[in-house]
Design a protein around this motif. Structure first.
Motif, PDB file in Angstrom:
ATOM      1  N   THR A 249     -12.460-100.052 -62.071  1.00 61.23           N
ATOM      2  CA  THR A 249     -13.551-100.801 -61.454  1.00 61.23           C
ATOM      3  C   THR A 249     -14.865-100.063 -61.617  1.00 61.23           C
ATOM      4  O   THR A 249     -14.912 -98.839 -61.781  1.00 61.23           O
ATOM      5  CB  THR A 249     -13.289-101.039 -59.955  1.00 61.23           C
ATOM      6  N   GLN A 304     -13.845 -93.596 -63.461  1.00 60.21           N
ATOM      7  CA  GLN A 304     -12.851 -93.595 -62.374  1.00 60.21           C
ATOM      8  C   GLN A 304     -12.712 -92.184 -61.797  1.00 60.21           C
ATOM      9  O   GLN A 304     -12.798 -91.197 -62.519  1.00 60.21           O
ATOM     10  CB  GLN A 304     -11.499 -94.094 -62.886  1.00 60.21           C
ATOM     11  N   TYR A 315      -8.071-101.952 -67.884  1.00 59.92           N
ATOM     12  CA  TYR A 315      -9.303-102.726 -68.023  1.00 59.92           C
ATOM     13  C   TYR A 315      -8.887-104.179 -68.135  1.00 59.92           C
ATOM     14  O   TYR A 315      -8.043-104.535 -68.969  1.00 59.92           O
ATOM     15  CB  TYR A 315     -10.088-102.324 -69.270  1.00 59.92           C
ATOM     16  N   SER A 424     -17.508-108.302 -55.113  1.00 58.79           N
ATOM     17  CA  SER A 424     -16.129-108.101 -55.551  1.00 58.79           C
ATOM     18  C   SER A 424     -15.660-106.697 -55.175  1.00 58.79           C
ATOM     19  O   SER A 424     -16.439-105.731 -55.236  1.00 58.79           O
ATOM     20  CB  SER A 424     -16.032-108.292 -57.059  1.00 58.79           C
ATOM     21  N   SER A 426     -13.407-105.294 -56.909  1.00 63.57           N
ATOM     22  CA  SER A 426     -13.029-104.689 -58.194  1.00 63.57           C
ATOM     23  C   SER A 426     -13.978-105.171 -59.298  1.00 63.57           C
ATOM     24  O   SER A 426     -13.545-105.825 -60.247  1.00 63.57           O
ATOM     25  CB  SER A 426     -11.579-105.017 -58.550  1.00 63.57           C
ATOM     26  N   SER A 428     -16.256-105.381 -62.609  1.00 62.48           N
ATOM     27  CA  SER A 428     -15.981-104.882 -63.948  1.00 62.48           C
ATOM     28  C   SER A 428     -17.202-105.085 -64.833  1.00 62.48           C
ATOM     29  O   SER A 428     -18.295-105.399 -64.346  1.00 62.48           O
ATOM     30  CB  SER A 428     -14.758-105.601 -64.529  1.00 62.48           C
ATOM     31  N   GLY A 463     -20.935-106.752 -60.714  1.00 61.10           N
ATOM     32  CA  GLY A 463     -20.464-106.272 -62.005  1.00 61.10           C
ATOM     33  C   GLY A 463     -21.611-106.156 -62.994  1.00 61.10           C
ATOM     34  O   GLY A 463     -22.785-106.304 -62.643  1.00 61.10           O
TER      35      GLY A 463
END
Length: 512
Positions: A249, A304, A315, A424, A426, A428, A463
């Motif tokens: 993330t 990370q 991913y 979100s 998570s 991306s 994101g």
């Protein structure tokens, strides 16, 4: 047109409008816009940018030429509406049927004044677009009067096109720009003698664009094979959740619950750097898109947190695909630019990667070799995934069902403002590749030279949306972000890391 598709056919209401229903792709973007309406902003509102330079004779009166330029730009905008009347349409909720409709007004009074705006703010178009520009309901063109930056004897205008995404997509915006510049060149060359076609001509209504379902002649009812594939995707989603894999993330500033201003950063490589990069991509049998998508995955992995021991992360993303090649003539090219003709991949793009442990200290030479092998392996995975989607003959028929499957239902009350969806947990980073924009927008028309084409969608989540394109031999990698959750330096560092990783992975000398 089958009976089931009558609802997608433009019809005269008898009250001064032509209307039709939205298909799943259009409704998906309408849903995003309406569900984030409480933020005061318009989700994925399109922004297109283009720089025009009008070559001026050494003995010409610059002020007179500037007036001629702005007149040509206005006349060309009227001509563009004639050929692409959908740019004068907007999405409305029919209170009687409870369905969202695309509506086109049969009159044109006041449209030019509302949707064509000449500005002189002292900013370039890119600067102005990066500071919270208006998000008009109707597609609108802003022409920025900008001095030449190279002391060339030219009149320069930066164009900023703003439109809801349920009216037009990214490739469509670039196609529309090319048509517009062609009309502008004609109007500029002919001067006062140029007359735009009449918008009252009944022929104009025949130019309204249908939704993707109609443009691609997709059967109204899904085949058994399509339903079987959808069922398979549902099973895959259940299995993904059961695996409980850790997803890589994007770090972001915590705290904000309401989106701020959409921003954009960009890094452009020189033609020499671009040529070396393109050549290196060919040597490994991949495209520029494959290698940068691989880089995005690895840069995310590198962000990370490290634990004591190595661990696997994934991913997860999707592929965006231009579907104009799937449409039947005349919907497969420039003639129907003002439309939403693209899709997302049916399957998730999943790349497994290892986050090293804190004590995994390899010698520098060994570490670089491991990283290069890892990068090329992920490039190979990207190539296979892209080619699988490209070579899937049934994908475009499945696309409307995928849009419906992944969309949030829109509110069915114009007065209802839903709670703003939270950030979100998570976030991306995705990529949208425009490819060689020279294949879409010509570098020049008549006395006009064209520069700096780009397009982006307004980012209201936490994101990153990256965009890739090459024009006049120079590759540009840009990123869209929301400043409620990300800072300019942080996002710029992400883009720089992608470029640096690509250079290292392909064995190119770092040039920046």
């Amino acid at each position: 047109m089958t009976t089931n598709y009558i609802r997608f056919q433009w019809r005269d209401t008898g009250y001064g409008e032509w209307v039709r229903e939205l298909d799943e792709a259009e409704l998906s973007y309408t849903s995003l816009q309406r569900n984030w309406r409480g933020s005061g902003r318009s989700f994925f509102h399109m922004t297109g940018h283009l720089t025009l330079e009008f070559v001026v004779d050494n003995y010409a009166d610059l002020s007179a030429i500037e007036k001629r330029v702005d007149s040509a730009l206005a006349k060309a905008w009227l001509t563009l509406r004639y050929h692409h009347p959908t740019i004068a349409s907007q999405t409305k909720l029919d209170p009687i049927t409870g369905k969202y409709m695309k509506a086109y007004p049969q009159h044109s009074v006041g449209w030019l004044e509302k949707t064509f705006v000449v500005l002189s703010t002292g900013h370039t178009g890119a600067e102005w677009a990066n500071h919270d520009p208006p998000a008009p309901v109707l597609p609108t063109l802003y022409a920025m009067a900008v001095p030449s930056i190279e002391n060339k004897r030219v009149v320069r205008r930066d164009l900023i096109f703003r439109s809801p995404h349920d009216i037009i997509d990214g490739i469509g915006t670039l196609l529309l720009f090319d048509n517009y510049v062609r009309h502008t060149a004609e109007a500029f060359a002919q001067g006062d003698s140029y007359e735009p076609p009449s918008l009252d001509d009944p022929q104009v209504f025949q130019n309204l664009s249908p939704p993707f379902r109609v443009a691609a002649a997709i059967p109204p009812e899904p085949s058994e094979a399509a339903l079987h594939r959808l069922a398979g995707l549902d099973i895959a989603d259940v299995e993904d959740k059961a695996r409980n894999a850790e997803v890589a993330t994007l770090p972001y500033k915590m705290g904000a619950l309401v989106p701020g201003i959409h921003r954009r950063v960009e890094i452009t490589l020189s033609p020499e750097e671009t040529a070396r990069l393109t050549g290196a991509c060919k040597e490994v049998g991949s495209t520029v898109t494959h290698v940068f998508h691989a880089a995005i995955a690895l840069v995310l992995r590198n962000l990370q947190p490290m634990h004591e021991k190595p661990r696997l992360v994934e991913y997860v993303g999707y592929l965006l695909r231009n579907e104009r090649g799937s449409c039947v003539p005349p919907f497969n090219g420039h003639e129907h630019a003002a439309a939403v003709y693209h899709s997302t991949s049916s399957e998730k793009l999943i790349v497994n990667m290892t986050v090293p442990g804190r004590n995994d200290n390899l010698p520098e030479e060994t570490r670089l070799e491991v990283e290069k092998r890892e990068f090329l392996d992920i490039v190979h995975q990207m190539r296979e995934f892209y080619q699988k989607v490209r070579d899937d003959p049934e994908h475009y028929r499945l696309a409307p069902l995928l849009w419906a499957r992944r969309s949030i239902p829109p509110p069915l009350d114009e007065h209802l403002i839903p709670p703003i969806p939270p950030p979100s947990d998570s976030p991306s980073a995705s990529i949208s590749s425009m490819g060689r924009i020279d294949n879409i927008i010509r570098r020049g028309h008549g006395d006009i030279e064209v520069y700096n084409p780009w397009v982006t969608g307004e980012e209201l989540r936490n994101g990153l949306g990256l965009f890739l394109g090459t024009f006049r031999g120079s590759l540009s990698l840009s990123a869209a972000y929301n400043d409620a959750w990300h800072d300019k330096d942080e996002v710029l560092q992400f883009v720089e890391s992608c470029i640096r990783l690509v250079n290292t992975g392909l064995g190119l000398e770092q040039s920046r």
